[in-house]
Motif scaffolding. Structure first.
Motif, PDB file in Angstrom:
ATOM      1  N   PHE A 159       0.838  -1.033   0.215  1.00 41.00           N
ATOM      2  CA  PHE A 159       0.036  -0.062  -0.037  1.00 41.00           C
ATOM      3  C   PHE A 159       0.958   1.266  -0.205  1.00 41.00           C
ATOM      4  CE2 PHE A 159      -3.812  -2.292   0.760  1.00 41.00           C
ATOM      5  CZ  PHE A 159      -3.483  -3.484   1.497  1.00 41.00           C
ATOM      6  N   GLN A 160       0.557   2.240  -0.897  1.00 39.52           N
ATOM      7  CA  GLN A 160       1.190   3.172  -1.028  1.00 39.52           C
ATOM      8  C   GLN A 160       0.622   4.515  -0.175  1.00 39.52           C
ATOM      9  OE1 GLN A 160       4.081   3.044  -2.925  1.00 39.52           O
ATOM     10  NE2 GLN A 160       4.811   5.048  -2.262  1.00 39.52           N
ATOM     11  N   ILE A 161       1.423   5.212   0.564  1.00 38.70           N
ATOM     12  CA  ILE A 161       0.856   6.514   1.409  1.00 38.70           C
ATOM     13  C   ILE A 161       1.951   7.706   1.396  1.00 38.70           C
ATOM     14  CG2 ILE A 161       1.244   5.301   3.300  1.00 38.70           C
ATOM     15  CD1 ILE A 161      -1.064   6.980   4.480  1.00 38.70           C
ATOM     16  N   GLY A 162       1.810   8.545   0.489  1.00 45.00           N
ATOM     17  CA  GLY A 162       2.928   9.380   0.451  1.00 45.00           C
ATOM     18  C   GLY A 162       4.191   8.866  -0.125  1.00 45.00           C
ATOM     19  N   GLU A 163       5.457   9.076   0.677  1.00 47.96           N
ATOM     20  CA  GLU A 163       6.431   8.532  -0.094  1.00 47.96           C
ATOM     21  C   GLU A 163       6.859   6.965   0.515  1.00 47.96           C
ATOM     22  OE1 GLU A 163       8.971  12.478  -0.950  1.00 47.96           O
ATOM     23  OE2 GLU A 163       9.920  10.930   0.459  1.00 47.96           O
ATOM     24  N   LEU A 164       6.019   6.473   1.457  1.00 48.88           N
ATOM     25  CA  LEU A 164       5.964   5.221   2.060  1.00 48.88           C
ATOM     26  C   LEU A 164       5.360   4.178   1.526  1.00 48.88           C
ATOM     27  CD1 LEU A 164       5.468   6.284   6.124  1.00 48.88           C
ATOM     28  CD2 LEU A 164       7.535   6.442   4.466  1.00 48.88           C
ATOM     29  N   THR A 165       6.071   2.819   1.572  1.00 48.84           N
ATOM     30  CA  THR A 165       5.269   2.077   1.172  1.00 48.84           C
ATOM     31  C   THR A 165       4.964   0.911   2.225  1.00 48.84           C
ATOM     32  OG1 THR A 165       6.378   1.998  -1.307  1.00 48.84           O
ATOM     33  CG2 THR A 165       5.446  -0.193  -0.519  1.00 48.84           C
ATOM     34  N   LEU A 166       3.849   0.456   2.646  1.00 48.69           N
ATOM     35  CA  LEU A 166       3.702  -0.619   3.662  1.00 48.69           C
ATOM     36  C   LEU A 166       3.294  -1.820   3.202  1.00 48.69           C
ATOM     37  CD1 LEU A 166       3.003  -1.044   6.565  1.00 48.69           C
ATOM     38  CD2 LEU A 166       0.664  -0.692   6.187  1.00 48.69           C
ATOM     39  N   THR A 167       4.046  -3.102   3.506  1.00 50.47           N
ATOM     40  CA  THR A 167       3.903  -4.312   2.893  1.00 50.47           C
ATOM     41  C   THR A 167       3.317  -5.245   3.934  1.00 50.47           C
ATOM     42  OG1 THR A 167       5.609  -3.862   1.059  1.00 50.47           O
ATOM     43  CG2 THR A 167       5.032  -6.246   1.478  1.00 50.47           C
ATOM     44  N   VAL A 168       2.467  -5.831   3.676  1.00 49.45           N
ATOM     45  CA  VAL A 168       1.862  -6.702   4.864  1.00 49.45           C
ATOM     46  C   VAL A 168       1.644  -8.023   4.429  1.00 49.45           C
ATOM     47  CG1 VAL A 168       0.907  -4.789   6.008  1.00 49.45           C
ATOM     48  CG2 VAL A 168      -0.456  -6.182   4.314  1.00 49.45           C
ATOM     49  N   SER A 169       1.920  -9.075   5.172  1.00 45.53           N
ATOM     50  CA  SER A 169       1.729 -10.505   4.910  1.00 45.53           C
ATOM     51  C   SER A 169       1.310 -11.100   6.097  1.00 45.53           C
ATOM     52  CB  SER A 169       3.059 -11.207   4.205  1.00 45.53           C
ATOM     53  OG  SER A 169       3.923 -11.072   5.218  1.00 45.53           O
ATOM     54  N   ARG A 170       0.290 -12.396   5.933  1.00 41.92           N
ATOM     55  CA  ARG A 170      -0.274 -13.176   6.979  1.00 41.92           C
ATOM     56  C   ARG A 170       0.789 -14.391   7.062  1.00 41.92           C
ATOM     57  NH1 ARG A 170      -6.293 -13.926   6.859  1.00 41.92           N
ATOM     58  NH2 ARG A 170      -6.009 -15.848   6.491  1.00 41.92           N
ATOM     59  N   THR A 171       1.406 -15.066   7.933  1.00 43.69           N
ATOM     60  CA  THR A 171       2.073 -16.170   8.150  1.00 43.69           C
ATOM     61  C   THR A 171       1.501 -16.882   9.346  1.00 43.69           C
ATOM     62  OG1 THR A 171       3.650 -15.466   9.304  1.00 43.69           O
ATOM     63  CG2 THR A 171       3.886 -15.174   7.082  1.00 43.69           C
ATOM     64  N   ALA A 172       2.145 -18.115   9.437  1.00 39.63           N
ATOM     65  CA  ALA A 172       1.456 -18.906  10.748  1.00 39.63           C
ATOM     66  C   ALA A 172       2.677 -18.544  11.548  1.00 39.63           C
ATOM     67  CB  ALA A 172       1.651 -20.615  10.280  1.00 39.63           C
TER      68      ALA A 172
END
Length: 484
Positions: free
Chosen positions: A366-379
């Motif tokens: 997800f892009q917000i301003g100059e930041l990129t947030l990367t999310v993932s779900r794991t066990a």
């Protein structure tokens, strides 16, 4: 301090330098008969050389010269001595000189920018004022090849594209750079041969500014230890890149007419565009980001790639971009538009944030301003949770609502200790002695009014991974000034 050179160089050497500048000026059509040229004169070697050479050619070219000196009010008596030197130099050359006194320190504080940037803005504003007073004209700047090499290196290490490697051009609008054909050493030799003194700004001898460190250490090492012609080669590369960029812009304009359709709110990149080389696509995306936003800066490779990455996403995927823009994957391609304005208060609009949807099949960015947030779900199948500033892990099953990345809002709370109990976010930030203006700029990962993560600071104890945790949410921030 005033520096004088020796007189060991011959008139022949001076003539060769002047001819080199003359040929360069004529090659790029910098100066035409009857032009008024506004010279930025600091008193340093570069600007003094510029004044001396143009003064020698003013009669032959049929031009008039106006000098501008900007006193930054930063160096006390040293700056006062610079002003006296410039006034006397211009008087001896018969060139009218206008001096401005600018509160650069105050500007930097008001605008929350660095002293270098504030000084540059102040100088260009003064140059523009004189141009307007004389009814037009061109601004002559004393940049040379060493300046160009420093700029290339500075932009390169910070992350740039082709345009950033050829940003110092011989002609940019009404700004001209007649000395861009000379290395610094050639300027010093010329002044020494002429017996012409110049001033040395003591701040340029220090390593407080990034450019000074590049100049004193990186560039000097390249010239002395790698290749004495390093600066000249970089200048040649910059010219070639500018020619390449111009050709690319022309090709991109042709492809844009073929693949981009305009609508009421924005632009649609047709599906066929993804078959073109990425270089063409990036150029088109960059051009349209600037065009739709009306802004020339603040678009980086991250933003461009965020748009292009949508080619690999499902219909409906979107990326938020600076200046209230967004890119949306559609059946026909990628739609780039300004987001619809909502009838809300300014604060609510600013704090609306971006919803973070986490799917089990992989990572999402997800892009917000100059930041990129990367999310993932794991066990929960790994050992100890690492300690990283911009990558955090949370107990996914404790999240009650849709996650949002946003700025602070009234009612926000954060749990500081294991076992429960929360504190107002405002009180926590005050305890941390974070200034009010910075508190409003912090990015937060929020579950309703519960804060999971004050990005760059700490996470909530209520969402920490424990031995009982089954599903784990990994969140990583990149971009801006963040780094692990």
């Amino acid at each position: 301090m005033t520096t004088k050179g020796g007189s060991g160089q011959t008139n022949r050497q001076m003539w060769k330098t002047e001819q080199k500048v003359k040929v360069y000026v004529e090659r790029f059509h910098m100066i035409e008969p009857k032009d008024t040229i506004v010279l930025g004169i600091s008193g340093g070697a570069d600007s003094v050389c510029l004044l001396k050479i143009l003064a020698r050619w003013k009669e032959a070219w049929g031009i008039s010269l106006r000098a501008v000196h900007v006193h930054h009010q930063l160096r006390g008596e040293e700056a006062d001595a610079d002003e006296r030197f410039v006034r006397e130099l211009c008087e001896n050359e018969g060139i009218p000189c206008r001096v401005f006194h600018e509160d650069v320190q105050g500007m930097a504080q008001r605008e929350k920018i660095g002293l270098e940037e504030a000084g540059r803005i102040a100088r260009y504003r003064c140059f523009a004022t004189v141009c307007e007073d004389v009814g037009g004209g061109k601004i002559a700047l004393a940049h040379h090849q060493d300046d160009l090499a420093e700029t290339m290196l500075h932009h390169l290490v910070r992350g740039t594209g082709m345009a950033g490697l050829c940003s110092l051009k011989p002609v940019s609008g009404n700004r001209i750079r007649p000395l861009l054909c000379l290395e610094k050493e050639e300027i010093l030799v010329y002044l020494e041969a002429a017996g012409q003194p110049w001033r040395t700004d003591s701040s340029n001898l220090e390593d407080d500014y990034t450019r000074n460190r590049i100049r004193h250490h990186v560039l000097e090492e390249l010239k002395t230890e790698v290749n004495p012609r390093a600066v000249r080669h970089m200048a040649q590369l910059s010219e070639e890149l500018e020619e390449t960029r111009a050709v690319l812009a022309q090709v991109a304009a042709e492809k844009r007419r073929q693949y981009v359709r305009k609508s009421e709110k924005g632009m649609l990149f047709a599906e066929e565009l993804k078959k073109e080389p990425d270089l063409i696509g990036r150029q088109i995306v960059h051009d349209l980001l600037k065009e739709i936003s009306g802004k020339q800066k603040d678009f980086t490779r991250i933003h461009i790639e965020a748009v292009q990455e949508l080619w690999n996403r499902k219909v409906g995927a979107r990326r938020d971009l600076p200046y209230g823009m967004q890119a949306i994957r559609t059946y026909d391609g990628i739609y780039l538009e300004r987001k619809a304005e909502k009838c809300e208060t300014r604060d609510s609009e600013k704090n609306a944030g971006i919803q973070i949807n986490v799917h089990s099949e992989g990572t999402e960015s997800f892009q917000i301003g100059e930041l990129t947030l990367t999310v993932s779900r794991t066990a929960r199948d790994f050992g100890e949770i690492p300690e990283k500033k911009y990558t955090k892990w949370f107990d996914y099953d404790r999240i009650k609502q849709t996650l949002v990345i946003r700025h602070r809002q009234p009612g926000d709370r954060i749990c500081l200790f294991d076992g429960g109990g929360s504190k107002k976010l405002k009180d926590y930030l005050i305890d941390r002695k974070i200034p009010a203006q910075k508190r409003d700029q912090l990015w937060l990962l929020a579950d309703g009014s519960d804060i999971l993560w004050i990005i760059g600071d700490r996470i909530s104890a209520a969402y920490k991974v424990t031995a009982e945790s089954q599903r784990i949410l990994q969140a990583e921030i990149k971009g801006g000034s963040t780094h692990e």
